[in-house]
Design an enzyme around this catalytic site. Structure first.
Site, short mmCIF file in Angstrom:
data_model
loop_
_atom_site.label_atom_id
_atom_site.label_comp_id
_atom_site.label_asym_id
_atom_site.label_seq_id
_atom_site.Cartn_x
_atom_site.Cartn_y
_atom_site.Cartn_z
N ASP A 141 -121.62 -20.70 -39.98
CA ASP A 141 -122.38 -19.63 -40.63
C ASP A 141 -122.77 -20.00 -42.07
O ASP A 141 -122.48 -21.11 -42.54
CB ASP A 141 -121.53 -18.35 -40.58
CG ASP A 141 -122.37 -17.11 -40.36
OD1 ASP A 141 -123.54 -17.10 -40.74
OD2 ASP A 141 -121.81 -16.13 -39.81
N ASP A 171 -129.60 -11.42 -38.03
CA ASP A 171 -128.86 -11.02 -36.83
C ASP A 171 -129.65 -10.08 -35.92
O ASP A 171 -130.34 -9.17 -36.38
CB ASP A 171 -127.57 -10.29 -37.23
CG ASP A 171 -126.57 -11.25 -37.86
OD1 ASP A 171 -126.93 -12.43 -38.10
OD2 ASP A 171 -125.44 -10.82 -38.12
C1 GLA Z 1 -123.24 -13.50 -39.48
C2 GLA Z 1 -123.83 -14.18 -38.24
C3 GLA Z 1 -123.44 -13.37 -37.01
C4 GLA Z 1 -121.93 -13.29 -36.92
C5 GLA Z 1 -121.35 -12.70 -38.19
C6 GLA Z 1 -119.83 -12.78 -38.23
O1 GLA Z 1 -123.83 -12.26 -39.70
O2 GLA Z 1 -125.22 -14.27 -38.35
O3 GLA Z 1 -123.97 -13.96 -35.84
O4 GLA Z 1 -121.40 -14.57 -36.71
O5 GLA Z 1 -121.84 -13.36 -39.34
O6 GLA Z 1 -119.28 -12.32 -39.40
#
Ligand code: GLA
Length: 394
Positions: free
Chosen positions: A148, A203
């Site tokens: 991430d 996301d």
């Molecule tokens: C970010 C990523 C998500 C998930 C969250 C976890 O937002 O884009 O896909 O992995 O972190 O905290």
């Protein structure tokens, strides 16, 4: 002086020997399951083992799903040696035990960390610990790493992800490297030699407008995808309850057309039949997994109505009609035009309709076309798709 040159050469060659990713992985878009969309931080050994069981018993494994990936929140600290500390309450037997269990089911094991100092949920990140963490993951039997981008401050994305790529390579265990940088620095332009897939957007959310908004952002990215290096428009929401069955069919179809990774994000232990039918539609999975690895291009954009084309192996093609609008639409389609649809990937070979059958990949049957009949009329409910495959006659 000579010694100095020799030493520099050794160091340079040493660097070269692991400045690469594992090349033989993810030749088709990775398929699996990830905990985040449904469970957030509520992950545990018990959940992951039950999901692995369900992946097998539901038929998902037979359909091609392979990786079982724990997202954020499995880690709580670092010990005095810098080793990452697993949440003992939630994973009482540790990660090697879980990996062994998942492997015993014929599946693969994935884990999550972050290029920044902390993960998005404030757990310890990988920054400064890349080589140590990579060795740990290799020891545990990790097969897939999602990495991430939270708490990365002024870090350079390419340089940061390259460190982890090199660390994984040096640790020696082939691990699919999934970059989760959300598209800010256009990773499609630089990540081909860094990872096997890269997130292209923020996301996904389990809502039609969010899903289709992400889809709209993929339009110009087709040329960056191919075997071993995929655009990732985020994980699937199919079965999580925020969209209708029709909308989930659309979501799944579009991800298949885009040659996107197919990471289910629902509770595999409790799937209704509609969800299972969507996630295990083998005709659609076959176009997603086609060996050419070409991402669909948009051949017509009429606002709410679009046509997408995905060239397939053996001069076959998948075509997706998409009604993004809130009204039912009746459209007329010239199949011959679709069959001949070209983009820069495709040759000038003549396409002859009589060499193909046209299969509806949701009805699971071939269209009954009269000789020389190319134009079909299709009625499409709101937010729906029709997906056809031109299949070569034997
Ligand atoms: C970010 C990523 C998500 C998930 C969250 C976890 O937002 O884009 O896909 O992995 O972190 O905290």
């Amino acid at each position: 002086m000579k010694k100095c040159i020799f030493l520099s050469l050794v160091l340079f060659l040493g660097h070269l020997s692991f400045a690469q990713k594992f090349e033989q992985l993810a030749k088709t878009p990775p398929m699996g399951w990830n905990s985040w969309n449904k469970f957030g931080c509520n992950v545990s050994e018990k959940l992951l083992m039950e999901i692995a069981d369900a992946m097998v018993s539901s038929g998902m494994k037979d359909a091609g799903y392979e990786y079982v990936v724990i997202d954020d929140c499995w880690q709580v600290d670092r010990d005095e040696n810098g080793e990452i500390v697993v949440d003992k309450d939630r994973f009482p037997n540790g990660m090697k035990y879980l990996a062994d269990y998942i492997h015993s089911k014929g599946l693969k094991f994935g884990i999550y960390s972050c290029a920044g100092t902390k993960t998005c949920q404030g757990r310890p990140g990988g920054r400064g610990y890349e080589f140590q963490d990579a060795r740990t993951y290799a020891r545990w039997g990790v097969d897939y790493l999602k990495y991430d981008w939270c708490n990365s401050s002024t870090q350079n994305p390419k340089a940061s992800y390259e460190i982890m790529r090199d660390a994984l390579y040096k640790a020696g265990r082939p691990i699919v490297f999934s970059l989760c940088e959300w598209g800010g620095s256009k990773p499609w332009e630089w990540a081909k030699n860094v990872g096997h897939l890269w997130r292209t957007t923020g996301d996904i959310v389990d809502r039609w407008d969010a899903m289709i908004g992400i889809f709209d952002l993929q339009k110009d990215l087709a040329k960056y995808a191919g075997p071993g290096h995929w655009n990732d428009p985020d994980m699937l929401e199919v079965g999580n309850g925020g969209m209708s069955a029709e909308e989930y069919k659309t979501h799944f179809s579009l991800w298949c057309m885009l040659a996107s990774p197919l990471m289910a994000g629902n509770d595999l232990r409790k799937m209704d039949d509609a969800t299972l039918q969507i996630l295990t539609n083998k005709d659609l999975i076959a176009i997603n997994q086609d060996s050419l690895g070409i991402q669909a291009f948009c051949m017509r954009d009429n606002g709410d109505y679009e046509i997408w084309v995905k060239p397939l192996n053996n001069k076959e093609k998948a075509v997706c009609l998409l009604n993004k609008g809130d009204e039912t639409k009746t459209v007329e389609v010239n199949l011959l035009t679709l069959l001949k649809a070209n983009n820069s990937y495709w040759s000038t070979d003549p396409y002859v309709m009589k060499n193909y059958v046209v299969r509806d990949l949701w009805e699971h049957q071939n269209l009954k076309l009269k000789a020389d009949e190319y134009i079909i009329k299709v009625t499409m409910p709101p937010h729906s798709v029709k997906v056809y495959q031109f299949i070569k006659n034997q």
